[in-house]
Write a protein that holds these residues in place. Structure first.
Motif, PDB file in Angstrom:
ATOM      1  N   LEU A  20       0.815  -1.201   0.031  1.00 44.34           N
ATOM      2  CA  LEU A  20       0.014  -0.033   0.018  1.00 44.34           C
ATOM      3  C   LEU A  20       0.726   1.202  -0.001  1.00 44.34           C
ATOM      4  CD1 LEU A  20      -2.680  -0.961   2.635  1.00 44.34           C
ATOM      5  CD2 LEU A  20      -2.884  -1.179   0.226  1.00 44.34           C
ATOM      6  N   LEU A  21       2.146   1.433   0.308  1.00 48.54           N
ATOM      7  CA  LEU A  21       2.865   2.340   0.402  1.00 48.54           C
ATOM      8  C   LEU A  21       4.117   2.314  -0.560  1.00 48.54           C
ATOM      9  CD1 LEU A  21       3.606   1.385   4.326  1.00 48.54           C
ATOM     10  CD2 LEU A  21       1.747   2.885   3.298  1.00 48.54           C
ATOM     11  N   PRO A  22       4.620   3.656  -0.874  1.00 51.51           N
ATOM     12  CA  PRO A  22       5.660   3.878  -1.948  1.00 51.51           C
ATOM     13  C   PRO A  22       6.986   3.278  -1.670  1.00 51.51           C
ATOM     14  CG  PRO A  22       5.200   5.964  -0.713  1.00 51.51           C
ATOM     15  CD  PRO A  22       4.110   4.907  -0.350  1.00 51.51           C
ATOM     16  N   GLY A  23       7.228   3.163  -0.265  1.00 51.44           N
ATOM     17  CA  GLY A  23       8.359   2.369   0.218  1.00 51.44           C
ATOM     18  C   GLY A  23       8.432   2.067   1.662  1.00 51.44           C
ATOM     19  N   ARG A  24       9.445   1.668   2.093  1.00 54.70           N
ATOM     20  CA  ARG A  24       9.390   1.161   3.466  1.00 54.70           C
ATOM     21  C   ARG A  24       9.705   2.407   4.473  1.00 54.70           C
ATOM     22  NH1 ARG A  24      14.254  -2.200   6.678  1.00 54.70           N
ATOM     23  NH2 ARG A  24      15.240  -0.390   6.342  1.00 54.70           N
ATOM     24  N   PRO A  25       8.391   2.840   5.254  1.00 57.17           N
ATOM     25  CA  PRO A  25       8.571   4.134   5.772  1.00 57.17           C
ATOM     26  C   PRO A  25       9.581   3.871   7.143  1.00 57.17           C
ATOM     27  CG  PRO A  25       6.637   3.211   6.408  1.00 57.17           C
ATOM     28  CD  PRO A  25       7.221   2.191   5.217  1.00 57.17           C
ATOM     29  N   ARG A  26      10.165   5.043   7.456  1.00 56.37           N
ATOM     30  CA  ARG A  26      10.917   5.033   8.793  1.00 56.37           C
ATOM     31  C   ARG A  26      10.114   4.892  10.202  1.00 56.37           C
ATOM     32  NH1 ARG A  26      16.206   5.954  10.029  1.00 56.37           N
ATOM     33  NH2 ARG A  26      16.636   6.347   7.612  1.00 56.37           N
ATOM     34  N   LEU A  27       8.871   5.425   9.833  1.00 55.03           N
ATOM     35  CA  LEU A  27       7.789   5.362  10.978  1.00 55.03           C
ATOM     36  C   LEU A  27       6.773   4.860  10.269  1.00 55.03           C
ATOM     37  CD1 LEU A  27       8.413   8.408  13.435  1.00 55.03           C
ATOM     38  CD2 LEU A  27       9.309   6.065  13.606  1.00 55.03           C
ATOM     39  N   LEU A  28       6.360   3.590  10.772  1.00 51.24           N
ATOM     40  CA  LEU A  28       5.003   3.091  10.416  1.00 51.24           C
ATOM     41  C   LEU A  28       3.982   3.261  11.365  1.00 51.24           C
ATOM     42  CD1 LEU A  28       3.142   1.737   8.288  1.00 51.24           C
ATOM     43  CD2 LEU A  28       4.268  -0.429   8.803  1.00 51.24           C
ATOM     44  N   ALA A  29       2.918   4.077  11.439  1.00 50.98           N
ATOM     45  CA  ALA A  29       2.038   4.387  12.454  1.00 50.98           C
ATOM     46  C   ALA A  29       0.835   3.705  12.293  1.00 50.98           C
ATOM     47  CB  ALA A  29       1.686   5.712  12.507  1.00 50.98           C
ATOM     48  N   LEU A  30       0.449   2.729  13.242  1.00 51.90           N
ATOM     49  CA  LEU A  30      -0.757   2.039  13.380  1.00 51.90           C
ATOM     50  C   LEU A  30      -1.642   2.544  14.205  1.00 51.90           C
ATOM     51  CD1 LEU A  30      -2.467  -0.537  12.346  1.00 51.90           C
ATOM     52  CD2 LEU A  30      -1.211  -1.900  14.225  1.00 51.90           C
ATOM     53  N   GLY A  31      -2.741   3.103  14.054  1.00 53.43           N
ATOM     54  CA  GLY A  31      -3.611   3.863  15.014  1.00 53.43           C
ATOM     55  C   GLY A  31      -4.682   2.733  15.508  1.00 53.43           C
ATOM     56  N   GLU A  32      -5.383   3.114  16.472  1.00 51.72           N
ATOM     57  CA  GLU A  32      -6.419   2.539  16.996  1.00 51.72           C
ATOM     58  C   GLU A  32      -7.571   3.553  17.409  1.00 51.72           C
ATOM     59  OE1 GLU A  32      -5.616  -0.180  20.344  1.00 51.72           O
ATOM     60  OE2 GLU A  32      -4.956   1.653  21.603  1.00 51.72           O
ATOM     61  N   PRO A  33      -8.801   2.997  17.130  1.00 47.07           N
ATOM     62  CA  PRO A  33     -10.001   3.996  17.427  1.00 47.07           C
ATOM     63  C   PRO A  33     -10.440   4.094  18.786  1.00 47.07           C
ATOM     64  CG  PRO A  33     -10.894   2.141  16.126  1.00 47.07           C
ATOM     65  CD  PRO A  33      -9.409   2.045  16.453  1.00 47.07           C
ATOM     66  N   THR A  34     -10.117   3.240  19.587  1.00 43.49           N
ATOM     67  CA  THR A  34     -10.229   3.051  21.008  1.00 43.49           C
ATOM     68  C   THR A  34      -9.112   2.032  21.763  1.00 43.49           C
ATOM     69  OG1 THR A  34     -12.110   1.914  22.681  1.00 43.49           O
ATOM     70  CG2 THR A  34     -11.370   0.649  20.591  1.00 43.49           C
ATOM     71  N   HIS A  35      -9.086   2.466  23.000  1.00 44.57           N
ATOM     72  CA  HIS A  35      -8.290   1.937  23.801  1.00 44.57           C
ATOM     73  C   HIS A  35      -8.500   0.577  24.598  1.00 44.57           C
ATOM     74  CE1 HIS A  35      -4.930   4.503  22.946  1.00 44.57           C
ATOM     75  NE2 HIS A  35      -5.497   5.765  23.820  1.00 44.57           N
ATOM     76  N   GLY A  36      -7.950  -0.335  24.807  1.00 43.84           N
ATOM     77  CA  GLY A  36      -8.277  -1.344  25.879  1.00 43.84           C
ATOM     78  C   GLY A  36      -8.899  -2.684  25.174  1.00 43.84           C
ATOM     79  N   GLU A  37      -8.895  -2.711  23.947  1.00 47.93           N
ATOM     80  CA  GLU A  37      -9.217  -4.007  23.223  1.00 47.93           C
ATOM     81  C   GLU A  37      -8.342  -5.154  22.889  1.00 47.93           C
ATOM     82  OE1 GLU A  37     -12.595  -4.661  23.397  1.00 47.93           O
ATOM     83  OE2 GLU A  37     -13.235  -2.761  23.942  1.00 47.93           O
ATOM     84  N   GLU A  38      -8.197  -5.973  23.719  1.00 45.97           N
ATOM     85  CA  GLU A  38      -7.001  -6.978  23.368  1.00 45.97           C
ATOM     86  C   GLU A  38      -6.792  -7.498  21.907  1.00 45.97           C
ATOM     87  OE1 GLU A  38      -4.499  -8.610  26.128  1.00 45.97           O
ATOM     88  OE2 GLU A  38      -5.286  -6.412  26.517  1.00 45.97           O
ATOM     89  N   PRO A  39      -8.002  -7.625  21.219  1.00 46.46           N
ATOM     90  CA  PRO A  39      -7.911  -8.361  19.683  1.00 46.46           C
ATOM     91  C   PRO A  39      -7.005  -7.477  19.115  1.00 46.46           C
ATOM     92  CG  PRO A  39      -9.926  -8.852  20.482  1.00 46.46           C
ATOM     93  CD  PRO A  39      -9.362  -7.883  21.747  1.00 46.46           C
ATOM     94  N   LEU A  40      -7.210  -5.750  18.987  1.00 44.50           N
ATOM     95  CA  LEU A  40      -6.535  -5.106  18.478  1.00 44.50           C
ATOM     96  C   LEU A  40      -4.932  -5.032  18.818  1.00 44.50           C
ATOM     97  CD1 LEU A  40      -8.904  -1.956  18.612  1.00 44.50           C
ATOM     98  CD2 LEU A  40      -8.863  -4.051  16.920  1.00 44.50           C
ATOM     99  N   HIS A 279       2.547   2.591  17.530  1.00 43.23           N
ATOM    100  CA  HIS A 279       1.083   2.207  18.112  1.00 43.23           C
ATOM    101  C   HIS A 279       0.594   3.218  19.124  1.00 43.23           C
ATOM    102  CE1 HIS A 279      -2.406  -0.253  19.557  1.00 43.23           C
ATOM    103  NE2 HIS A 279      -2.644  -0.285  18.353  1.00 43.23           N
ATOM    104  N   ALA A 280      -0.554   3.899  18.603  1.00 44.05           N
ATOM    105  CA  ALA A 280      -1.181   4.794  19.496  1.00 44.05           C
ATOM    106  C   ALA A 280      -2.667   5.008  18.970  1.00 44.05           C
ATOM    107  CB  ALA A 280      -0.682   6.015  19.502  1.00 44.05           C
ATOM    108  N   HIS A 281      -3.518   6.121  19.769  1.00 42.05           N
ATOM    109  CA  HIS A 281      -4.863   6.269  19.119  1.00 42.05           C
ATOM    110  C   HIS A 281      -4.695   6.938  17.975  1.00 42.05           C
ATOM    111  CE1 HIS A 281      -8.925   8.024  18.879  1.00 42.05           C
ATOM    112  NE2 HIS A 281      -9.305   6.952  20.026  1.00 42.05           N
ATOM    113  N   ASN A 282      -5.707   6.588  16.864  1.00 40.63           N
ATOM    114  CA  ASN A 282      -5.713   7.348  15.577  1.00 40.63           C
ATOM    115  C   ASN A 282      -5.515   8.928  15.805  1.00 40.63           C
ATOM    116  OD1 ASN A 282      -6.128   4.833  14.084  1.00 40.63           O
ATOM    117  ND2 ASN A 282      -8.349   5.111  14.361  1.00 40.63           N
ATOM    118  N   GLY A 283      -6.150   9.484  16.659  1.00 36.98           N
ATOM    119  CA  GLY A 283      -6.110  10.983  17.015  1.00 36.98           C
ATOM    120  C   GLY A 283      -4.681  11.311  17.141  1.00 36.98           C
ATOM    121  N   HIS A 284      -3.965  10.544  17.543  1.00 40.08           N
ATOM    122  CA  HIS A 284      -2.619  10.838  17.914  1.00 40.08           C
ATOM    123  C   HIS A 284      -1.584  10.854  16.577  1.00 40.08           C
ATOM    124  CE1 HIS A 284      -2.846  11.914  21.911  1.00 40.08           C
ATOM    125  NE2 HIS A 284      -3.494  10.772  22.507  1.00 40.08           N
ATOM    126  N   LEU A 285      -2.039   9.969  15.935  1.00 44.39           N
ATOM    127  CA  LEU A 285      -1.181   9.555  14.678  1.00 44.39           C
ATOM    128  C   LEU A 285      -1.594  10.182  13.320  1.00 44.39           C
ATOM    129  CD1 LEU A 285      -0.457   5.820  15.337  1.00 44.39           C
ATOM    130  CD2 LEU A 285       0.834   7.708  16.195  1.00 44.39           C
TER     131      LEU A 285
END
Length: 401
Positions: A20-40, A279-285
């Protein structure tokens, strides 16, 4: 429409994400829309393992206290302490009780066992020592920075003694009074002592920079980098406490912006090491401005850590936003079909990575309606943000842990 969207999706695997990306990013940010869900978090762990094994990633950074995270990094790199100890003392926000976080730390330690330092995995917290109820005392970071410098540079170069810092800092509970978040009068951040500490912290950070060649030779680049973290944290906390004591209408906007600015500064240093998963909340990333409505105040807007880092790194930063179909145990039921979540929910797979730019093209000029979440802890995707997202990780149903 469903056929067009299907053409944009892949399994949530490292190789598919990288396509999906043009190259290997130095920082690959994976956001989550809620905290505390173990499956995520389990999904995050699996993606990190694949990035390590297939793409050469060596660091994971999570939304946790940067100072506390040093204990986790020491454990995974050299076995300092025990797993129980680092889970109790190495995470903020209660993240140490997570089974998925425990498994992440256990796996990283096992992976590193017997490997040379250059191949070991690293752990980092990139949040400041901040909670929603307030901020930590600057004591730990400030005294650690002073201690590092006082052991290695001439005493005449130091702007103050350790005793002076101790006197100006006073009791830590003056800094951590939770009433200060709601009432600036309870904050010591604009006291005469706090103002003097800000000047001293600035001088100590400047001295650290001036003495860089000597300090790296006398200790190591790793020790010097840790001292830089002490400096960023000390100055950031003192700045944060200053604005906690402010009474102007911009007080909360500044506090929110300062937190993300501290996050961004830590992420930019983490990027110096090499490729990292964040890895952090979507809103921070996200690249777009973050927004929040608190109490009876007007809508607050500030630039997120992701927006700041993206401005610095360009294509070396990539953002994957996680989007959910349902969290039924939190009251988040099947999404309406006219939302982005509803369009994705109609597809048969349980989870997949979506090419966000192609999805935006498939949707066309009329964006879907925003999804209204009945659960305050879940932030739905703003369709207006699609253009600033590199990919979407969609999870159809999140079961109760």
């Amino acid at each position: 429409m469903a056929t067009c969207i299907k053409d944009t999706t892949h399994a949530v695997e490292a190789t598919a994400v990288m396509r999906l990306l043009p190259g290997r990013p130095r920082l690959l940010a994976l956001g989550e829309p809620t905290h505390g869900e173990e499956p995520l978090l389990d999904l995050r762990n699996e993606l990190f393992r694949q990035l390590v094994e297939q793409e050469g990633y060596r660091t994971i950074a999570i939304e946790s206290d940067c100072m506390m995270g040093l204990a986790v990094d020491d454990y995974v790199t050299s076995g300092t302490g025990t797993l129980d100890e680092v889970m109790e003392h190495g995470f903020s926000h209660g993240w140490g009780t997570s089974a998925a976080n425990r498994e992440l730390v256990r796996w990283m330690r096992a992976y590193n066992d017997g490997r040379p330092a250059s191949e070991r995995l690293r752990f980092a917290g990139f949040d400041g020592p901040l909670e929603i109820t307030g901020a930590a005392s600057p004591r730990q970071a400030l005294t650690a920075l002073h201690g590092y410098l006082s052991a290695r540079v001439d005493a005449d170069l130091l702007p103050c003694t350790a005793e002076t810092l101790d006197r100006l800092l006073g009791a830590d509970d003056r800094w951590t009074d939770p009433a200060a978040m709601m009432d600036p009068a309870h904050s010591v951040g604009q006291s005469a002592e706090a103002r003097e500490l800000r000047l001293l912290a600035d001088d100590l950070v400047a001295l650290l920079d001036e003495q860089t060649p000597h300090l790296i030779t006398a200790t190591s680049r790793e020790d010097w980098n840790r001292a830089r973290l002490y400096g960023r944290t000390a100055t950031g906390l003192l700045r944060y406490h200053f604005w906690m004591a402010d009474t102007s209408p911009s007080r909360m906007t500044r506090l929110l912006g300062l937190r993300d600015s501290m996050m961004a500064a830590n992420l930019l240093v983490i990027a110096e090491r090499g490729p990292a998963l964040v890895h952090a909340h979507n809103g921070h990333l996200q690249r777009d401005k973050s927004t929040m409505r608190m109490w009876d105040q007007p809508l607050l807007e500030w630039w997120s850590a992701g927006a700041l880092v993206s401005a610095h790194l360009g294509e070396e930063y990539a953002f994957l936003a996680t989007v959910l179909g349902t969290i039924r145990h939190q009251g988040v039921d099947t999404p309406p079909p006219d939302t982005v979540e509803g369009l994705l929910y109609a597809l048969p797979e349980d989870r997949y990575a979506v090419d966000a730019p192609r999805l935006a093209t498939a949707i066309g000029d009329t964006p879907p309606a925003p999804r209204v979440s009945p659960y305050y802890g879940y932030s739905s995707l703003d369709p207006a943000h699609l253009a600033g997202i590199d990919g979407i990780v969609f999870v159809k149903d999140v079961p109760q842990s």
